[in-house]
Design an enzyme around this catalytic site. Structure first.
Site, PDB file in Angstrom:
ATOM      1  N   ASN A   1       0.898  -1.160   0.000  1.00  0.00           N
ATOM      2  CA  ASN A   1       0.000   0.000   0.000  1.00  0.00           C
ATOM      3  C   ASN A   1       0.935   1.208   0.000  1.00  0.00           C
ATOM      4  O   ASN A   1       1.198   1.833   1.007  1.00  0.00           O
ATOM      5  CB  ASN A   1      -0.899   0.003   1.236  1.00  0.00           C
TER       6      ASN A   1
ATOM      7  N   GLU B   1      -8.026  -3.252  -3.047  1.00  0.00           N
ATOM      8  CA  GLU B   1      -8.268  -2.618  -1.751  1.00  0.00           C
ATOM      9  C   GLU B   1      -7.983  -1.113  -1.802  1.00  0.00           C
ATOM     10  O   GLU B   1      -7.312  -0.548  -0.950  1.00  0.00           O
ATOM     11  CB  GLU B   1      -7.430  -3.306  -0.661  1.00  0.00           C
TER      12      GLU B   1
ATOM     13  N   ARG C   1     -15.241 -14.124  -4.127  1.00  0.00           N
ATOM     14  CA  ARG C   1     -13.881 -13.557  -4.067  1.00  0.00           C
ATOM     15  C   ARG C   1     -12.817 -14.587  -4.443  1.00  0.00           C
ATOM     16  O   ARG C   1     -11.817 -14.250  -5.081  1.00  0.00           O
ATOM     17  CB  ARG C   1     -13.647 -13.030  -2.649  1.00  0.00           C
TER      18      ARG C   1
ATOM     19  N   ASP D   1      -7.050 -15.197   1.571  1.00  0.00           N
ATOM     20  CA  ASP D   1      -6.072 -14.275   2.164  1.00  0.00           C
ATOM     21  C   ASP D   1      -5.375 -14.859   3.391  1.00  0.00           C
ATOM     22  O   ASP D   1      -5.743 -14.530   4.512  1.00  0.00           O
ATOM     23  CB  ASP D   1      -6.788 -12.976   2.566  1.00  0.00           C
TER      24      ASP D   1
ATOM     25  N   GLU E   1       3.553 -16.181  -2.749  1.00  0.00           N
ATOM     26  CA  GLU E   1       3.631 -15.240  -1.628  1.00  0.00           C
ATOM     27  C   GLU E   1       3.031 -15.914  -0.395  1.00  0.00           C
ATOM     28  O   GLU E   1       1.868 -16.296  -0.395  1.00  0.00           O
ATOM     29  CB  GLU E   1       2.844 -13.957  -1.960  1.00  0.00           C
TER      30      GLU E   1
ATOM     31  N   GLU F   1      -0.682 -12.663  10.567  1.00  0.00           N
ATOM     32  CA  GLU F   1      -1.871 -11.799  10.606  1.00  0.00           C
ATOM     33  C   GLU F   1      -3.130 -12.531  11.065  1.00  0.00           C
ATOM     34  O   GLU F   1      -3.854 -12.045  11.917  1.00  0.00           O
ATOM     35  CB  GLU F   1      -2.100 -11.202   9.208  1.00  0.00           C
TER      36      GLU F   1
HETATM   37  O1  GCW Z   1      -4.012  -9.705   4.181  1.00  0.00           O
HETATM   38  C1  GCW Z   1      -4.517  -8.490   3.706  1.00  0.00           C
HETATM   39  C2  GCW Z   1      -4.175  -7.523   4.776  1.00  0.00           C
HETATM   40  C3  GCW Z   1      -3.861  -6.136   4.293  1.00  0.00           C
HETATM   41  C4  GCW Z   1      -2.869  -6.247   3.155  1.00  0.00           C
HETATM   42  C5  GCW Z   1      -3.496  -7.045   2.038  1.00  0.00           C
HETATM   43  C6  GCW Z   1      -2.540  -7.293   0.890  1.00  0.00           C
HETATM   44  C7  GCW Z   1      -1.061  -4.782   2.610  1.00  0.00           C
HETATM   45  O2  GCW Z   1      -5.213  -7.496   5.707  1.00  0.00           O
HETATM   46  O3  GCW Z   1      -3.340  -5.434   5.369  1.00  0.00           O
HETATM   47  O4  GCW Z   1      -2.428  -4.989   2.708  1.00  0.00           O
HETATM   48  O5  GCW Z   1      -3.879  -8.302   2.493  1.00  0.00           O
HETATM   49  O6  GCW Z   1      -1.953  -8.356   0.864  1.00  0.00           O
HETATM   50  O7  GCW Z   1      -2.383  -6.432   0.042  1.00  0.00           O
END
Ligand code: GCW
Length: 707
Positions: A240, A321, A366, A395, A417, A423
């Site tokens: 970001n 996002e 998604r 995710d 990745e 997280e």
């Molecule tokens: O896992 C999610 C996270 C975001 C992150 C996004 C991504 C950097 O909650 O914080 O942003 O993925 O991978 O781009």
């Protein structure tokens, strides 16, 4: 308060040997281990006792050839490490052999190594590969650590030191290694204001206001840690991305880091904000087909390469996002990526384009979106574009099936990745070793080209011949003394480097190595910790999201929030995924449902599609089942769910008890710090169990099975 880098490698002298020497302890009393804060990671180099004495016979001299900055690093590392491991000052680095010695370098710089005639074999191993071999020169036995290039000799040195650290035999060595993956990378999600997105260990390591003038010694320790596990690339700012990093002021700071890291083989990448031409360039558009925009990126790349000749390239999160991207100008992802790729191509740079993209207009699910977008674009990317795909399609959940894009892109190199930053896996508080999760992912068979087309092989470029290969780990260490918040989170940094080097390594071996290097070679300690690590991820899944459940969170992604139904987007809620009702629970992604399984190659598709063959750990990911559905254990789904949560919470408590049994075997500081976090983990696990079962009971209307 920072310690100097010298201290980082030599604090070991204050360890056990130091205490014995101080005379306060006799051999019959258990030694009081000196407190440790975890700063040294797995590079502790504590005295090896008797084993050290045996090694010493073979290592009476250290001979490092070469005069490059990397050769200097090898010399420093080897001397300091042997000082610690062998428990007394190591022999000073010399240039010729007059006793049993370890000899390190390239045949180009070393007559001794040249005489071993290793050139042909070294050529097959490449500049990062190495040979470690027992040999002789004149009348002296030597251990040769040789590579085509200094960086390979550095990797070989760390590999050999790992053998010593793990108390492995070194009398007859014949090792040849080369990395199976080319770009072995970390992604930091560090913001330019010093905060870290999903960081659980304090503020950013990068002291922007002090750079480039002041160099924190910690930057060097960071590079050492990475080189020791073969990491050779790092993107230091968040995906970001703030465009400010491309201003001359900040590029000078980035260049200072890159210069310092070069001898360690570590190349810098930067995350690029796609709208940079507008944000810092004063242009009115960032349209990738606009000549002014194209020229802006070219000029920016030229400017960067003047400062950082080995700059790796750009990492981009676009149209995801809320980030800007090519779709803002009705261009596709290939058009966007190619514009940046053309700018870095003359300099040998890459563009790493993330596939973590899930626009709602592509598909209602998604999980299906990235596959749909990127398979359409295969063949349209420039040769220096790589697509970076998260291990799963949602995710970084505690358990996801592998992303269907692995094996699916034939012409576009796909990087994996993974997320070492936990997280969704307990953040800085829960003990969760992710080596097992990544092993499960890397060994999953995509069947892209028939049986054996595992994700690992796909990443290595062995399924489709990729021009470049890569493995990326999102790692968010911070200024906390122990870098990662939880001492055990260090193991995920370690494991991501080892798996990037060789995606086929076993999680158990990695856990064993890390434990020995981090907590010593005491057999009970090693067995206990390694076994805890090996179970830890499954236990976490059991008490959070078993049987294929996913995204039962909200807010900061830490606590249970299955009731989460309101968010700016439906796919940020929990109810969108579990879909619990009085009839049942789960997301129907079968061929009769939304056909997400159809994105996998036929044998995998069919396996997930059929209730008879779908692995139960993915049950509710792919299937919607009634509460009385009979699971493989014979229990109803509701009871099986109760059992999983009960087991998970109990197993978390068992880890805590096991850890207590190690008191006295581990230094008191790290023992206590881990114990304190385990207490939180046990309480959290019970909360997860209670809240999730109570919530789902509202739909199942069945009694909660108590164990
Ligand atoms: O896992 C999610 C996270 C975001 C992150 C996004 C991504 C950097 O909650 O914080 O942003 O993925 O991978 O781009």
């Amino acid at each position: 308060m920072q310690r100097s880098r010298r201290e980082f490698v030599t604090t070991s002298l204050a360890g056990v040997a130091g205490l014995y020497a101080a005379g306060g302890i006799t051999a019959s009393q258990p030694p009081q281990l000196a407190p440790e804060d975890g700063y040294r990671l797995w590079l502790r180099f504590e005295p090896l006792g008797e084993r050290g004495a045996a090694y010493r016979k073979l290592i009476q001299q250290v001979v490092v050839h070469g005069s490059s900055p990397t050769a200097d690093v090898i010399r420093r590392e080897l001397t300091a490490a042997l000082d610690g491991l062998l428990g007394s000052p190591a022999p000073a680095a010399q240039t010729s052999v007059s006793a049993p010695a370890v000899v390190v370098g390239t045949p180009k710089d070393s007559t001794i190594l040249r005489e071993l005639r290793l050139d042909a074999e070294l050529a097959t191993l490449g500049p990062e590969g190495f040979i470690i071999r027992t040999a002789r020169t004149g009348k002296h036995p030597i251990i040769a650590i040789a590579s085509q290039a200094d960086v390979g000799a550095l990797y070989g040195t760390y590999h050999w030191l790992r053998l010593l650290q793990t108390a492995a035999p070194i009398d007859t060595l014949n090792i040849a290694e080369r990395p199976k993956v080319q770009i072995r990378m970390l992604n930091h999600w560090d913001n330019m204001d010093g905060t870290i997105e999903r960081g659980y260990a304090g503020r950013s390591l990068w002291q922007w206001k002090d750079l480039p003038g002041t160099i924190d010694p910690r930057y060097v320790d960071y590079a050492r840690a990475n080189a020791s596990i073969g990491i050779n690339a790092t993107a230091i700012n968040s995906v970001n991305a703030n465009a400010i990093v491309f201003t001359p002021e900040y590029l000078a700071k980035v260049a200072a880091l890159a210069t310092m890291w070069r001898p360690y083989g570590l190349r810098v990448y930067l995350s690029a904000n796609f709208a940079s031409p507008i944000r810092i360039g004063g242009l009115k558009t960032a349209d990738p087909l606009d000549p002014g925009v194209i020229a802006w990126w070219k000029a920016k790349a030229d400017e960067i390469y003047k400062l950082i000749p080995d700059f790796g390239g750009f990492l981009v999160k676009a149209n995801s996002e809320g980030q800007p991207g090519p779709k803002d100008y009705k261009r596709n992802h290939a058009e966007g990526a190619n514009c940046l790729a053309d700018a870095v191509a003359p300099h040998g740079g890459n563009v790493i384009w993330r596939a973590f993209i899930y626009d709602e207009d592509v598909d209602p699910d998604r999980a299906k979106r990235a596959y749909i977008e990127f398979t359409k674009l295969d063949g349209q990317f420039r040769p220096n574009v790589l697509v970076q795909v998260k291990n799963g399609a949602i995710d970084f959940m505690p358990r996801e099936p592998f992303h269907p894009l692995f094996g699916a892109l034939k012409q576009t190199p796909v990087l994996a990745e993974v997320q070492a930053t936990q997280e969704y896996l307990g953040q800085g508080r829960h003990l969760v070793y992710l080596g097992t999760m990544w092993e499960e992912f890397l060994r999953a068979d995509t069947y892209a080209k028939g049986k054996g087309s595992t994700v690992g092989k796909a990443i290595e470029g062995q399924v489709h011949p990729y021009r470049v290969t890569g493995f990326v780990s999102v790692l968010n260490p911070g200024l906390d003394r122990n870098w990662c918040g939880h001492h055990f989170s260090q193991s995920n940094w370690y494991a991501s480097g080892r798996l990037a080097w060789n995606p086929e390594l076993a999680a158990r071996q990695i856990a064993d190595e890390w434990t020995r290097m981090t907590f010593g070679n005491d057999p009970k300690t090693v067995d206990t910790i390694r076994d805890v690590m090996m179970q830890s991820r499954e236990i976490f899944v059991n008490y959070t999201m078993p049987l294929g459940l996913h995204h039962l969170i909200g807010g900061n992604h830490y606590a249970p929030m299955p009731e989460n139904a309101k968010a700016p987007r439906a796919d940020w809620t929990a109810t969108y995924y579990h879909q619990a009702s009085t009839d049942g629970i789960g997301f129907d992604r079968t061929m009769k449902g939304n056909q997400a399984v159809g994105q996998y190659f036929p044998p995998v598709r069919d396996m997930f599609d059929s209730l008879a063959t779908c692995p139960e750990e993915f049950l509710l990911w792919f299937h919607r089942c009634g509460w009385d559905y009979k699971t493989k254990s014979g229990e109803t789904l509701w009871n099986a769910l109760c059992t999983k949560y009960q087991n998970g919470a109990r197993q978390a408590a068992e880890i805590e008890a096991t850890w207590q049994s190690l008191a006295g075997r581990i230094d008191p500081q790290r023992h206590k710090e881990v114990a304190d976090r385990l207490a939180i983990q046990v309480a959290d696990a019970a909360k997860w169990r209670d809240q999730i079962l109570q919530y789902f009971q509202g739909f199942s209307k069945r009694p909660i099975l108590s164990k």
